[in-house]
Design a protein around this motif. Structure first.
Motif, short mmCIF file in Angstrom:
data_model
loop_
_atom_site.label_atom_id
_atom_site.label_comp_id
_atom_site.label_asym_id
_atom_site.label_seq_id
_atom_site.Cartn_x
_atom_site.Cartn_y
_atom_site.Cartn_z
N VAL A 244 37.37 105.96 10.71
CA VAL A 244 36.60 105.24 9.50
C VAL A 244 35.20 105.76 10.03
N SER A 245 34.64 106.25 8.81
CA SER A 245 33.24 106.87 8.92
C SER A 245 32.19 105.71 9.32
N TYR A 246 30.93 106.26 9.95
CA TYR A 246 29.82 105.26 10.03
C TYR A 246 29.44 104.68 8.70
N GLU A 247 29.40 105.46 7.61
CA GLU A 247 29.04 105.20 6.05
C GLU A 247 30.14 104.04 5.72
N ARG A 248 31.25 104.33 5.94
CA ARG A 248 32.18 103.30 5.43
C ARG A 248 31.94 102.01 6.15
N VAL A 249 31.77 102.17 7.57
CA VAL A 249 31.80 100.70 8.24
C VAL A 249 30.64 100.05 7.66
N ARG A 250 29.35 100.72 7.43
CA ARG A 250 28.22 100.18 7.26
C ARG A 250 28.38 99.29 5.49
N GLU A 251 29.08 100.09 4.54
CA GLU A 251 29.46 99.56 3.55
C GLU A 251 30.28 98.05 3.74
N ILE A 252 31.12 98.32 4.44
CA ILE A 252 32.28 97.17 4.60
C ILE A 252 31.44 96.09 5.39
N ALA A 253 30.64 96.35 6.41
CA ALA A 253 29.99 95.42 6.95
C ALA A 253 28.88 94.50 6.09
N GLU A 254 28.21 95.36 5.18
CA GLU A 254 27.42 94.60 4.22
C GLU A 254 28.24 93.86 2.92
N ARG A 255 29.27 94.49 2.80
CA ARG A 255 30.15 93.59 1.84
C ARG A 255 30.78 92.38 2.25
N LEU A 256 31.11 92.22 3.65
CA LEU A 256 31.58 91.16 4.28
C LEU A 256 30.46 90.06 4.52
N LEU A 257 29.42 90.55 4.78
CA LEU A 257 28.28 89.54 5.16
C LEU A 257 27.68 89.01 3.81
N SER A 258 27.87 89.55 2.74
CA SER A 258 27.27 89.14 1.42
C SER A 258 28.46 88.36 0.77
N ALA A 259 29.70 88.32 1.39
CA ALA A 259 30.83 87.72 0.46
C ALA A 259 30.96 86.25 0.93
N THR A 260 31.47 85.43 0.07
CA THR A 260 31.83 83.97 0.18
C THR A 260 33.04 84.03 1.02
N HIS A 261 33.45 82.79 1.56
CA HIS A 261 34.80 82.57 2.02
C HIS A 261 35.95 83.19 1.50
N ALA A 262 35.85 82.62 0.07
CA ALA A 262 37.06 82.87 -0.97
C ALA A 262 37.19 84.26 -1.07
N GLU A 263 35.91 84.95 -1.34
CA GLU A 263 35.92 86.47 -1.42
C GLU A 263 36.63 87.23 -0.26
N ARG A 264 36.34 86.93 1.02
CA ARG A 264 36.64 87.30 2.28
C ARG A 264 38.16 87.00 2.31
N ALA A 265 38.44 85.98 1.98
CA ALA A 265 40.13 85.43 2.17
C ALA A 265 40.97 86.21 1.07
N ALA A 266 40.36 86.69 -0.18
CA ALA A 266 41.16 87.32 -1.11
C ALA A 266 41.42 88.88 -0.78
N ILE A 267 40.82 89.30 0.21
CA ILE A 267 41.22 90.81 0.76
C ILE A 267 42.48 90.93 1.32
N PRO A 268 43.59 91.67 0.56
CA PRO A 268 44.78 91.49 0.78
C PRO A 268 45.33 91.73 2.41
N SER A 269 44.34 92.63 3.22
CA SER A 269 44.73 92.94 4.75
C SER A 269 44.24 91.84 5.43
N MET A 270 43.41 90.82 5.12
CA MET A 270 42.60 89.78 5.84
C MET A 270 43.60 88.90 6.28
N HIS A 271 43.67 88.61 7.87
CA HIS A 271 44.62 87.42 8.46
C HIS A 271 43.51 86.25 8.20
N PRO A 272 44.34 84.93 7.59
CA PRO A 272 43.38 83.77 7.27
C PRO A 272 42.45 83.37 8.63
N GLY A 273 42.93 83.60 9.95
CA GLY A 273 42.21 83.13 10.98
C GLY A 273 41.10 84.09 11.17
#
Length: 313
Positions: A244-273
């Motif tokens: 995973v490239s640095y740019e992709r990690v940065r994009e994903i980190a920004e997305r996760l930190l700006s998302a709500t609980h429901a938005e993060r939970a809706a990511i198909p590969s996300m473990h509920p815990g």
């Protein structure tokens, strides 16, 4: 082949590996590999104690794992406990419970031992690859702590620092028992400051910037890989040794930190815990990549659990 069982009990999850190991060839054949989110470290940073409900969740998983180990007829079992149980005042209660259920005493290992196991598990199968330059920097982002290990065939230097995804979340994002949804810029900056201070500490004994290949371990990193690949579900084979490239990690980190609980939970590969703690974990990875100037991270599904199995074999 020797049939072995390894259990890694961390701050956020407990994991089991039953495998046939051949030390002569370096082959480790999985028979059963599983993970349960038990959040053993719930509140430890604040109270200094393992919570009763966290202990019961962990003991329930231990009972399930005991049946699997017996079913496969493993010749040897090693149970290693990491950050949360190192820090807790009442860790004797944890030790007694595990001994009663599994018949082995959990080894509450040091950060240096943890780093050694992580490095062995992550790099043993990379030895023959000429596309990954050495030395490696293995970064294991756990729930309570993160391990930094630099080495070639063996560990040259290692350090464990207290910037795990659960610890950072509970320290900076939880107020009155509720996780910020999403975090404020001020909260994110507070996590950043903790991470940067910990990286300074790690660099006192580990030459992080000498690394030529960054290898990332544990659930925060593997989940970021799954998101980067847009996987419809968590897929260990697709994740293992992905890059995973640095740019992709940065994009994903920004997305996760700006998302709500429901938005993060809706990511198909996300473990509920991981829903509440993945943002902090992503920020740790991003900060490490920025510190050492890494263009990419090589993601490994093999980590401390595999290292524990090899130590038994």
């Amino acid at each position: 082949m020797t049939r072995v069982a390894a259990i890694d009990c961390g701050t956020n999850s407990i994991r089991l590996l039953v495998a046939d190991a051949d030390p002569a060839t370096g082959e480790l054949v999985d028979l059963d590999r599983r993970m349960t989110i038990v959040r053993l470290g719930q509140g430890v940073d604040r109270t200094g104690r393992l919570a009763p409900d966290a202990l019961e969740r962990t003991f329930a998983a231990c009972r399930e794992y005991a049946a699997i180990v017996k079913e496969h007829g493993a010749e040897r079992l090693r149970f290693v406990a990491t950050s949360a149980s190192r820090d807790a005042e009442n860790r004797d209660e944890f030790v007694r419970g595990v001994l009663d259920i599994l018949g082995v005493e959990p080894e509450v290992i040091s950060g240096d031992q943890e780093a050694e196991f992580s490095f062995t598990g992550a790099t043993k199968e990379l030895a023959g690859r000429d596309d990954l330059a050495k030395p490696y920097l293995v970064v294991d982002i756990g729930g309570g702590s993160t391990e930094f290990v630099v080495g070639e065939g063996h560990v040259r230097a290692a350090r464990s620092v207290d910037i795990g995804c659960v610890r950072m979340t509970e320290r900076h994002l939880v107020h009155d028992g509720v996780v910020s949804d999403p975090p404020t810029p001020e909260q994110i900056e507070a996590i950043r400051a903790d991470i940067e201070a910990a990286l300074d500490l790690a660099e006192e004994s580990v030459p992080l910037r000498e690394a030529r290949t960054l290898v990332g371990l544990a659930g925060s990193v593997t989940t970021i890989s799954a998101i980067a690949q847009d996987l419809p579900e968590y897929d260990s084979e697709a994740i293992h040794h992905s890059r995973v490239s640095y740019e992709r990690v940065r994009e994903i980190a920004e997305r996760l930190l700006s998302a709500t609980h429901a938005e993060r939970a809706a990511i198909p590969s996300m473990h509920p815990g991981r829903v509440d703690v993945i943002g902090a974990g992503a920020l740790v990875l991003l900060s490490v990549m920025e510190r050492i100037g890494a263009d990419e991270v090589v993601v490994s599904e093999h980590d401390i659990l595999d290292g524990i199995a090899w130590s038994v074999a």
